[in-house]
Design a protein around this motif. Structure first.
Motif, mmCIF file in Angstrom:
data_model
loop_
_atom_site.group_PDB
_atom_site.id
_atom_site.type_symbol
_atom_site.label_atom_id
_atom_site.label_comp_id
_atom_site.label_asym_id
_atom_site.label_seq_id
_atom_site.Cartn_x
_atom_site.Cartn_y
_atom_site.Cartn_z
ATOM 1 N N GLY A 77 -4.895 0.675 3.823
ATOM 2 C CA GLY A 77 -4.929 -0.729 4.180
ATOM 3 C C GLY A 77 -3.747 -1.135 5.032
ATOM 4 N N PHE A 78 -3.960 -2.167 5.847
ATOM 5 C CA PHE A 78 -2.937 -2.648 6.770
ATOM 6 C C PHE A 78 -2.574 -4.093 6.440
ATOM 7 C CE2 PHE A 78 -5.178 0.791 8.666
ATOM 8 C CZ PHE A 78 -4.214 1.506 9.360
ATOM 9 N N SER A 79 -1.298 -4.371 6.236
ATOM 10 C CA SER A 79 -0.798 -5.708 5.941
ATOM 11 C C SER A 79 -1.506 -6.287 4.709
ATOM 12 C CB SER A 79 -0.948 -6.609 7.169
ATOM 13 O OG SER A 79 -0.203 -7.805 7.021
ATOM 14 N N ALA A 80 -2.299 -7.348 4.851
ATOM 15 C CA ALA A 80 -3.016 -7.890 3.698
ATOM 16 C C ALA A 80 -3.951 -6.846 3.095
ATOM 17 C CB ALA A 80 -3.808 -9.134 4.100
ATOM 18 N N GLY A 81 -4.475 -5.968 3.940
ATOM 19 C CA GLY A 81 -5.277 -4.852 3.440
ATOM 20 C C GLY A 81 -4.428 -3.856 2.673
ATOM 21 N N GLY A 82 -3.171 -3.762 3.069
ATOM 22 C CA GLY A 82 -2.221 -2.930 2.328
ATOM 23 C C GLY A 82 -1.917 -3.528 0.966
ATOM 24 N N ASN A 83 -1.815 -4.865 0.913
ATOM 25 C CA ASN A 83 -1.628 -5.541 -0.379
ATOM 26 C C ASN A 83 -2.778 -5.190 -1.318
ATOM 27 O OD1 ASN A 83 0.287 -6.804 1.234
ATOM 28 N ND2 ASN A 83 -0.601 -8.845 1.039
ATOM 29 N N ALA A 84 -4.009 -5.314 -0.784
ATOM 30 C CA ALA A 84 -5.205 -5.028 -1.581
ATOM 31 C C ALA A 84 -5.241 -3.572 -2.015
ATOM 32 C CB ALA A 84 -6.459 -5.381 -0.789
ATOM 33 N N THR A 85 -4.762 -2.694 -1.145
ATOM 34 C CA THR A 85 -4.719 -1.268 -1.479
ATOM 35 C C THR A 85 -3.818 -1.026 -2.686
ATOM 36 O OG1 THR A 85 -5.185 -0.566 0.795
ATOM 37 C CG2 THR A 85 -4.019 1.010 -0.610
ATOM 38 N N LEU A 86 -2.635 -1.634 -2.671
ATOM 39 C CA LEU A 86 -1.721 -1.469 -3.798
ATOM 40 C C LEU A 86 -2.300 -2.079 -5.073
ATOM 41 C CD1 LEU A 86 1.785 -2.164 -2.173
ATOM 42 C CD2 LEU A 86 0.623 0.027 -2.528
ATOM 43 N N GLU A 87 -2.914 -3.240 -4.942
ATOM 44 C CA GLU A 87 -3.528 -3.874 -6.109
ATOM 45 C C GLU A 87 -4.662 -3.017 -6.666
ATOM 46 O OE1 GLU A 87 -4.512 -8.073 -5.720
ATOM 47 O OE2 GLU A 87 -3.124 -8.211 -4.039
ATOM 48 N N ALA A 107 -0.631 2.500 2.279
ATOM 49 C CA ALA A 107 -0.472 1.067 2.555
ATOM 50 C C ALA A 107 0.527 0.877 3.698
ATOM 51 C CB ALA A 107 0.015 0.340 1.307
ATOM 52 N N TYR A 108 0.016 0.345 4.806
ATOM 53 C CA TYR A 108 0.865 0.031 5.963
ATOM 54 C C TYR A 108 1.403 -1.395 5.827
ATOM 55 C CZ TYR A 108 0.183 4.018 9.111
ATOM 56 O OH TYR A 108 0.225 5.261 9.701
ATOM 57 N N TYR A 109 2.699 -1.525 5.886
ATOM 58 C CA TYR A 109 3.454 -2.788 5.812
ATOM 59 C C TYR A 109 2.832 -3.809 4.857
ATOM 60 C CZ TYR A 109 0.678 -2.641 10.181
ATOM 61 O OH TYR A 109 -0.282 -2.394 11.125
ATOM 62 N N PRO A 110 2.725 -3.420 3.573
ATOM 63 C CA PRO A 110 2.180 -4.351 2.574
ATOM 64 C C PRO A 110 3.261 -5.248 1.985
ATOM 65 C CG PRO A 110 2.693 -2.304 1.496
ATOM 66 C CD PRO A 110 3.053 -2.127 2.961
ATOM 67 N N ASP A 111 2.840 -6.245 1.249
ATOM 68 C CA ASP A 111 3.740 -7.038 0.423
ATOM 69 C C ASP A 111 3.835 -6.318 -0.918
ATOM 70 O OD1 ASP A 111 5.046 -8.811 -1.215
ATOM 71 O OD2 ASP A 111 3.720 -10.507 -0.814
ATOM 72 N N CYS A 112 4.951 -5.678 -1.159
ATOM 73 C CA CYS A 112 5.080 -4.848 -2.361
ATOM 74 C C CYS A 112 5.201 -5.664 -3.641
ATOM 75 C CB CYS A 112 6.269 -3.905 -2.226
ATOM 76 S SG CYS A 112 5.961 -2.521 -1.086
ATOM 77 N N SER A 113 5.292 -6.968 -3.521
ATOM 78 C CA SER A 113 5.297 -7.784 -4.731
ATOM 79 C C SER A 113 3.907 -7.837 -5.350
ATOM 80 C CB SER A 113 5.786 -9.206 -4.430
ATOM 81 O OG SER A 113 4.882 -9.886 -3.575
ATOM 82 N N ALA A 114 2.907 -7.261 -4.655
ATOM 83 C CA ALA A 114 1.532 -7.226 -5.163
ATOM 84 C C ALA A 114 1.367 -6.206 -6.282
ATOM 85 C CB ALA A 114 0.553 -6.909 -4.034
#
Length: 203
Positions: A77-87, A107-114
């Motif tokens: 996932g990329f960005s918001a998709g990266g957030n979803a990937t981590l979740e 996960a590409y450049y995700p928000d790791c707080s997810a």
């Protein structure tokens, strides 16, 4: 399996990454979470889409094809998709409810707080040192606070890189929603992604 960011499905994901992953020998399914919902983008935070369930629905769909090995499917996932990937891959989260499981995540450049960093499958996180949208510092803090349970997590922080660093359309850099996006760490991240998948799946 590929998840796009909050701005929808750009060519860099739909075409470039599909062709790249295919050239590495992988079947690729790009999930469009917006078009059928009539959504153009969610970067302003006004729309909420359950991307995690989109990912698992796509996993169930893809697993039924005879040319796909359901035991060897990764989520990227990329960005918001990266957030979803981590979740989606967080241990004890939604993944525990799913019959089919992803075997790796990028996960590409995700928000790791997810996520709390405890992942149900090997995970690679790629982020830019100068990313002011999803700061690398949050990912670094997440790594230090992991419980140590679950699968391995690799964090690659690219010096001087910003959000969207793999997108060739951002070579001159742009400002969007008050954040800088620029192409400047593509080669390193592509090599890292390829090596990670080879390590997880072999070949």
């Amino acid at each position: 399996m590929v998840l796009h960011g909050c701005s929808g499905l750009p060519g860099s994901v739909k075409k470039t990454w599909s062709e790249r992953l295919s050239s590495w020998g992988y079947v690729v399914l790009v999930v469009d979470s917006f078009s059928t919902r009539g959504i153009k983008e969610t970067c302003d935070g006004l729309h909420s889409v359950d991307r995690v369930y989109d990912a698992y629905g796509a996993l169930e769909f893809l697993s039924k094809y005879s040319f796909v090995d359901p035991r060897r499917i990764a989520l990227m996932g990329f960005s918001a998709g990266g957030n979803a990937t981590l979740e989606a891959l967080q241990s004890g989260g939604d993944e525990r409810l799913m019959e089919r499981k992803f075997k790796a995540a990028i996960a590409y450049y995700p928000d790791c707080s997810a996520t709390n960093g405890d992942m149900a499958a090997p995970t690679l996180i790629l982020i830019g040192e100068l990313d002011d949208r999803t700061p690398a510092k949050i990912c670094q803090e997440m790594m230090t606070q992991r419980s140590g349970k679950g699968s391995s997590v690799q964090l690659d922080v690219y010096p001087g890189a910003r959000h969207g660093f793999d997108s060739a359309g951002l070579k001159t850099g742009i400002e969007t929603y008050g954040h800088r996006m620029q192409y400047n760490a593509a080669e390193q991240s592509i090599l890292a992604s390829h090596a990670f998948l080879k390590d997880v799946f072999g070949g």
